[in-house]
Design an enzyme around this catalytic site. Structure first.
Site, PDB file in Angstrom:
ATOM      1  N   CYS A   1       0.842  -1.196  -0.050  1.00 41.88           N
ATOM      2  CA  CYS A   1       0.156   0.030   0.034  1.00 41.88           C
ATOM      3  C   CYS A   1       0.986   1.029  -0.063  1.00 41.88           C
ATOM      4  O   CYS A   1       1.511   1.673   0.997  1.00 41.88           O
ATOM      5  CB  CYS A   1      -0.967  -0.064   1.201  1.00 41.88           C
ATOM      6  SG  CYS A   1      -1.877   1.452   1.109  1.00 41.88           S
TER       7      CYS A   1
ATOM      8  N   CYS B   1      -4.855   4.916  -5.339  1.00 38.19           N
ATOM      9  CA  CYS B   1      -4.359   3.722  -4.831  1.00 38.19           C
ATOM     10  C   CYS B   1      -2.737   3.746  -5.468  1.00 38.19           C
ATOM     11  O   CYS B   1      -2.488   3.809  -6.555  1.00 38.19           O
ATOM     12  CB  CYS B   1      -4.896   2.469  -5.842  1.00 38.19           C
ATOM     13  SG  CYS B   1      -4.129   0.865  -5.788  1.00 38.19           S
TER      14      CYS B   1
END
Length: 297
Positions: free
Chosen positions: A79, A226
């Site tokens: 992430c 993202c």
């Protein structure tokens, strides 16, 4: 008591990608999927896209070992926006601008830039079909055989596939806003070609230095940004010779600068972070959630 009950947390975001950070370094305890899902409740919890759980360091020279949870309780292998948030938090705590963390068996290096933004070295992308992974062999993952919709007029087709810590499929389109990712995303995320599911991105190359994307995240759904998808799109575009190795990627929440470094093929992601608030998880959230079955840190 559940591992997260009454546990303090910090809420941050990276370009609107909602991140919750939980510090488990002093009192490490495994987090079960049920507890991770419950922690995202707006009633006594903190709604998030990803939760970053910090555990005691296991690798020399690192600040901590990190487990990453999506809001459905599943675990992610990367992430990028969350890593920038963690780096910002630990930099403030330690006074160090350069930090390293262990994530999913890899050591990720981070550093603070003079402009206040943080860079994460996301490592080397993987392109082999069995490393992404895909369910069947494709010798060239720059464009795999996959489409959704009628055979003679598919809605989306021929994505690039790459692993940037998570599996990614990048579909090249003329208008990223012309697709109902809330509808299409779940179908493609769970397509049989992706045995570990996948992040689904629609991408438009605006110039040799600029890409725009929207992403349906595996385990989290539609998000404003993202980071690993931005890296995947940048790398995939460069492999197709549509861009150079340095690009600006525009996401719904803002811009990231991505460099696929030529000397070692590492992908560097640079962007801002924002602190939102601190809180503590209400124990009542976890009445139905049990930490049994959680994987140890």
């Amino acid at each position: 008591m559940n591992a997260l009950a009454n546990r303090p947390f910090v809420k941050m975001n990276g370009l609107g990608n909602e991140i919750v950070i939980v510090d488990m370094r002093q009192q490490p305890s495994p987090i079960a999927a049920e507890a991770a899902r419950a922690a995202g409740s707006p009633d006594g919890g903190a709604p998030y896209d990803q939760m970053m759980a910090l555990y005691p360091s296991r690798a020399a020279g690192t600040e901590s070992f990190i487990r990453i949870f999506n809001n459905d309780g599943s675990e992610a292998g990367a992430c990028g926006n969350g890593m920038r948030c963690v780096a910002s938090l630990i930099a403030a705590e330690t006074g160090k601008d350069t930090l390293s963390f262990e994530v999913d068996g890899r050591v990720l290096n981070t550093w603070k830039n003079p402009d206040g933004r943080f860079t994460v070295d996301m490592g080397v992308p993987r392109f082999a079909w069995n490393e992404i992974p895909l369910a069947e062999e494709f010798r060239d993952t720059r464009a795999i055989e996959l489409q959704i919709g009628p055979i003679d007029a598919p809605i989306l087709h021929t994505p690039s596939a790459v692993n940037m810590g998570n599996p990614h499929a990048v579909f090249w389109v003329d208008d990223i806003d012309a697709y109902d990712l809330a509808k299409i995303g779940p179908l493609l995320e769970h397509h049989p070609i992706f045995p570990e599911r996948a992040n689904i991105t629609v991408a438009h190359v605006r110039s040799r230095e600029h890409i725009a994307i929207r992403t349906w995240e595996r385990g989290a759904g539609l998000t404003k940004a993202c980071g690993s998808a931005a890296c995947a799109a940048a790398v995939a575009a460069a492999r197709l010779k549509r861009t150079g190795r340095k690009v600006r990627v525009t996401l719904p929440g803002g811009d990231l600068d991505i460099e696929w470094r030529e000397r070692d093929d590492h992908v560097l992601m640079t962007g801002p972070v924002q602190f939102e608030y601190e809180g503590r998880f209400a124990p009542a959230l976890f009445a139905e959630a049990s930490s049994a079955g959680g994987r140890g840190a």
